[in-house]
Write an enzyme that holds these catalytic residues in place. Structure first.
Site, PDB file in Angstrom:
ATOM      1  N   ASP A 174       1.184  -0.977   0.128  1.00  0.00           N
ATOM      2  CA  ASP A 174      -0.402  -0.393   0.399  1.00  0.00           C
ATOM      3  C   ASP A 174       0.462   0.847  -0.043  1.00  0.00           C
ATOM      4  O   ASP A 174       2.013   1.897   1.017  1.00  0.00           O
ATOM      5  CB  ASP A 174      -1.017  -0.020   1.266  1.00  0.00           C
ATOM      6  CG  ASP A 174      -1.916   0.932   0.980  1.00  0.00           C
ATOM      7  OD1 ASP A 174      -1.661   2.623   0.536  1.00  0.00           O
ATOM      8  OD2 ASP A 174      -3.279   0.694   1.630  1.00  0.00           O
ATOM      9  N   ALA A 234     -13.676  -7.387  -2.938  1.00  0.00           N
ATOM     10  CA  ALA A 234     -13.916  -6.422  -2.737  1.00  0.00           C
ATOM     11  C   ALA A 234     -14.814  -5.239  -3.940  1.00  0.00           C
ATOM     12  O   ALA A 234     -15.510  -4.695  -2.866  1.00  0.00           O
ATOM     13  CB  ALA A 234     -12.310  -5.888  -2.667  1.00  0.00           C
ATOM     14  N   ARG A 235     -14.149  -5.127  -4.726  1.00  0.00           N
ATOM     15  CA  ARG A 235     -14.668  -4.917  -5.738  1.00  0.00           C
ATOM     16  C   ARG A 235     -14.970  -5.461  -7.033  1.00  0.00           C
ATOM     17  O   ARG A 235     -14.134  -5.924  -7.320  1.00  0.00           O
ATOM     18  CB  ARG A 235     -14.816  -3.019  -5.950  1.00  0.00           C
ATOM     19  CG  ARG A 235     -14.957  -2.080  -4.452  1.00  0.00           C
ATOM     20  CD  ARG A 235     -13.830  -1.108  -4.767  1.00  0.00           C
ATOM     21  NE  ARG A 235     -14.640  -0.798  -3.118  1.00  0.00           N
ATOM     22  CZ  ARG A 235     -13.841  -0.215  -1.858  1.00  0.00           C
ATOM     23  NH1 ARG A 235     -12.666  -1.326  -2.263  1.00  0.00           N
ATOM     24  NH2 ARG A 235     -14.074   0.137  -0.865  1.00  0.00           N
ATOM     25  N   ASP A 259     -16.496 -13.181  -4.577  1.00  0.00           N
ATOM     26  CA  ASP A 259     -17.578 -12.339  -3.948  1.00  0.00           C
ATOM     27  C   ASP A 259     -18.256 -11.576  -4.929  1.00  0.00           C
ATOM     28  O   ASP A 259     -19.126 -11.094  -4.653  1.00  0.00           O
ATOM     29  CB  ASP A 259     -17.317 -11.641  -2.711  1.00  0.00           C
ATOM     30  CG  ASP A 259     -19.080 -11.652  -2.243  1.00  0.00           C
ATOM     31  OD1 ASP A 259     -20.170 -12.064  -2.130  1.00  0.00           O
ATOM     32  OD2 ASP A 259     -18.495  -9.838  -1.804  1.00  0.00           O
ATOM     33  N   GLU A 264     -23.253  -7.132 -12.214  1.00  0.00           N
ATOM     34  CA  GLU A 264     -23.666  -7.953 -11.436  1.00  0.00           C
ATOM     35  C   GLU A 264     -25.384  -8.012 -12.008  1.00  0.00           C
ATOM     36  O   GLU A 264     -25.712  -6.536 -12.048  1.00  0.00           O
ATOM     37  CB  GLU A 264     -23.084  -7.825  -9.552  1.00  0.00           C
ATOM     38  CG  GLU A 264     -22.106  -8.116  -9.398  1.00  0.00           C
ATOM     39  CD  GLU A 264     -21.974  -7.537  -8.571  1.00  0.00           C
ATOM     40  OE1 GLU A 264     -22.451  -7.247  -7.342  1.00  0.00           O
ATOM     41  OE2 GLU A 264     -20.116  -8.786  -7.739  1.00  0.00           O
ATOM     42  N   HIS A 282     -21.974 -11.277  -3.812  1.00  0.00           N
ATOM     43  CA  HIS A 282     -21.648  -9.992  -3.220  1.00  0.00           C
ATOM     44  C   HIS A 282     -22.213  -9.765  -1.749  1.00  0.00           C
ATOM     45  O   HIS A 282     -23.050  -9.291  -2.003  1.00  0.00           O
ATOM     46  CB  HIS A 282     -22.293  -8.553  -4.253  1.00  0.00           C
ATOM     47  CG  HIS A 282     -21.423  -7.708  -3.668  1.00  0.00           C
ATOM     48  ND1 HIS A 282     -21.631  -6.031  -5.043  1.00  0.00           N
ATOM     49  CD2 HIS A 282     -21.175  -6.860  -2.995  1.00  0.00           C
ATOM     50  CE1 HIS A 282     -21.201  -5.371  -4.450  1.00  0.00           C
ATOM     51  NE2 HIS A 282     -20.564  -5.437  -2.693  1.00  0.00           N
ATOM     52  N   ALA A 285     -21.465  -6.959   2.952  1.00  0.00           N
ATOM     53  CA  ALA A 285     -22.317  -6.622   3.755  1.00  0.00           C
ATOM     54  C   ALA A 285     -23.058  -8.264   4.460  1.00  0.00           C
ATOM     55  O   ALA A 285     -24.046  -6.846   5.594  1.00  0.00           O
ATOM     56  CB  ALA A 285     -23.395  -5.385   3.572  1.00  0.00           C
TER      57      ALA A 285
END
Length: 529
Positions: A174, A234-235, A259, A264, A282, A285
């Protein structure tokens, strides 16, 4: 005392609804089960609306939201919210970005374990096919494996800590954090992306932006060790899906846990055909705890916004036009763009941002500094950066923001200068002004007087001022079918030159490395506006 009306357009946790019901200053309307056409009539009386993915905040919605102060998107994503349309009507858009952190972390661990032990497949073999065949399902242990973590923010850092409890060796990449945030946990921090590609398992936890989409593609997969395991909770699109499919098909990638997808719902996705991938729809959450947190935070934020107390995680806080002259607003936009540009040209941990103003704009340099910070930090955090939380996040990340008013420029009516400094001692300083018709123009980069439009894909190349460099640049770009849209050149008294090249194509690392290999070249930087 006047009551404030809050309309809940989609279902949230009962705990959030109770907060709204129990506040004597709130007129609460539950409209989650109403027809979406009828909802348009209901929101006409709303001061604040709470929405989720089932309600599109589109042109029709905004047209009916005649009294609305704010919209709270109960979750992270705001893809179904017309933020620009809301801004035009003075509606503040907020989200709830951190409520599902633990849920996403634990789902990542679930995919990691499932990939290593092939759990979904052994489960189906026994439960659905009724076959007891233990020898078919030999897996691998996490202990002793090297885990590469891309992005060490709220989620990535927590994944790393949990993986460490499994006695894994952690390597974190990072470039926008202080390395001590990794090394203090007895983990390895690296600035060399190849160190990540050499790991046994790789998990990604970055924001989705121009820099991170397709961050892992065919070239990166080719460098990985045979039998690598990849995780993405994540994305969608951070891993190139075609390259991921090819790597799984060939066996280069032994297993993947996914995921999220580019498009989608992904019910017909090619990855679903493979027997070495674990997938989920997904679910990052989707825990009862995260839904509780989302509901409570959404209700809390909605109440604060309705009462005008604050706008937590506001994504488009409007400017008070009664206090800021109209000529200032384009400078605020330009300052934010320059901050964004400099963060790409100087990719390292930011330690300070200094903003100077000359001319009338110098009176508004403090407001300008906030906008610059939003642009500069937008690439380095998995939090949403906005005009409300920019100062807070800067302090949290140890970034010093300074502003100063200078004497008027003898050349330009108004001039802003932004200096970004990183932990490695690198600095980037850009001065810019606005010409007639609100044309943004860079007029200086790191002491080189140069005029450049603030737009498009930009290559900034510094070289020794010797013959033949321009020709070599042109031939290198032509070799890779890169078309030059504009070429600006400047020189200094140190026998150095700076070329700023606007191009029509996306530049890949191979092209950049070949530019860097030009004999007289000192440095090459690339940014996408």
């Amino acid at each position: 005392m006047q009551k404030h009306t809050i309309v809940v357009c989609d279902h949230i946790h009962e705990a959030g609804l109770e907060m709204l019901r129990n506040d004597e200053n709130i007129n609460f309307i539950m409209a989650a089960d109403e027809d979406k056409v009828k909802l348009l009539d209901i929101i006409e009386q709303a001061d604040v609306a709470i929405t989720r993915s089932s309600t599109d905040v589109d042109e029709k919605f905004i047209a009916h939201a005649k009294n609305m102060k704010a919209i709270v998107r109960a979750g992270v994503g705001v893809d179904n919210v017309d933020i620009q349309g809301c801004s035009k009507e003075g509606i503040i858009v907020m989200n709830v970005p951190t409520a599902n952190t633990i849920a996403a972390v634990e789902l990542t661990m679930a995919h990691m374990l499932s990939c290593m032990r092939m759990f979904p497949y052994s489960h189906n073999h026994l439960k659905h096919e009724r076959v007891w065949k233990r020898e078919k399902w030999y897996g691998y242990e996490l202990k002793g494996k090297k885990l590469g973590v891309i992005g060490f923010g709220n989620i990535g850092s927590r994944v790393a800590k949990r993986a460490q409890a499994f006695e894994m060796d952690i390597v974190a990449y990072d470039p926008y954090i202080n390395p001590s945030k990794v090394t203090d946990y007895d983990m390895t921090y690296t600035k060399n992306f190849d160190d990540i590609l050499a790991c046994d398992i790789i998990t990604i936890h970055t924001p989705k932006n121009k820099e991170t989409v397709n961050m892992i593609s065919s070239a990166e997969i080719a460098k990985m060790k045979d039998g690598v395991v990849l995780i993405n909770c994540a994305r969608g699109g951070l891993y190139n899906e075609e390259a991921l499919y090819a790597g799984l098909k060939s066996g280069k990638i032994r297993f993947a846990g996914i995921d999220v997808f580019m498009k989608e719902p992904a019910t017909d996705h090619p990855l679903l055909e493979l027997d070495n991938v674990t997938v989920s729809p997904h679910l990052g959450a989707n825990t009862y705890e995260s839904q509780y947190n989302i509901g409570v935070q959404a209700a809390t934020n909605a109440i604060a916004a309705a009462k005008g107390i604050s706008y937590p995680h506001a994504m488009n806080l409007p400017i008070d036009e009664s206090k800021i002259p109209s000529f200032v607003k384009p400078f605020l936009e330009m300052g934010q763009k320059i901050g964004f540009l400099e963060s790409q040209l100087n990719k390292s941990q930011i330690i300070s941002i200094k903003v100077s103003g000359q001319g009338e704009i110098s009176k508004y340099v403090d407001s300008l500094a906030t906008f610059v910070a939003v642009g500069a930090m937008s690439q380095i955090s998995d939090d949403t950066i906005n005009y409300v939380n920019a100062d807070f996040i800067a302090k949290e990340k140890g970034i010093k923001i300074e502003s100063e008013a200078l004497h008027d420029s003898s050349v330009y009516k108004n001039l802003i200068t932004i200096k970004l400094t990183t932990a490695e001692g690198g600095t980037t300083t850009i001065s810019a002004t606005i010409f007639d018709d609100n044309v943004f123009r860079i007029v200086s980069i790191d002491g080189f007087d140069i005029e450049v439009a603030l737009k498009g894909d930009m290559v900034v190349l510094k070289n020794r001022d010797v013959p033949g460099v321009i020709g070599n640049i042109g031939s290198t770009l032509a070799k890779h079918s890169v078309n030059i849209a504009d070429f600006s050149l400047a020189r200094n008294d140190k026998k150095e030159a700076l070329a700023v090249i606007l191009v029509d194509n996306i530049i890949n690392d191979i092209t950049l490395n070949e530019l860097l290999d030009i004999d007289a070249c000192i440095s090459v930087q690339y940014a996408r506006m």
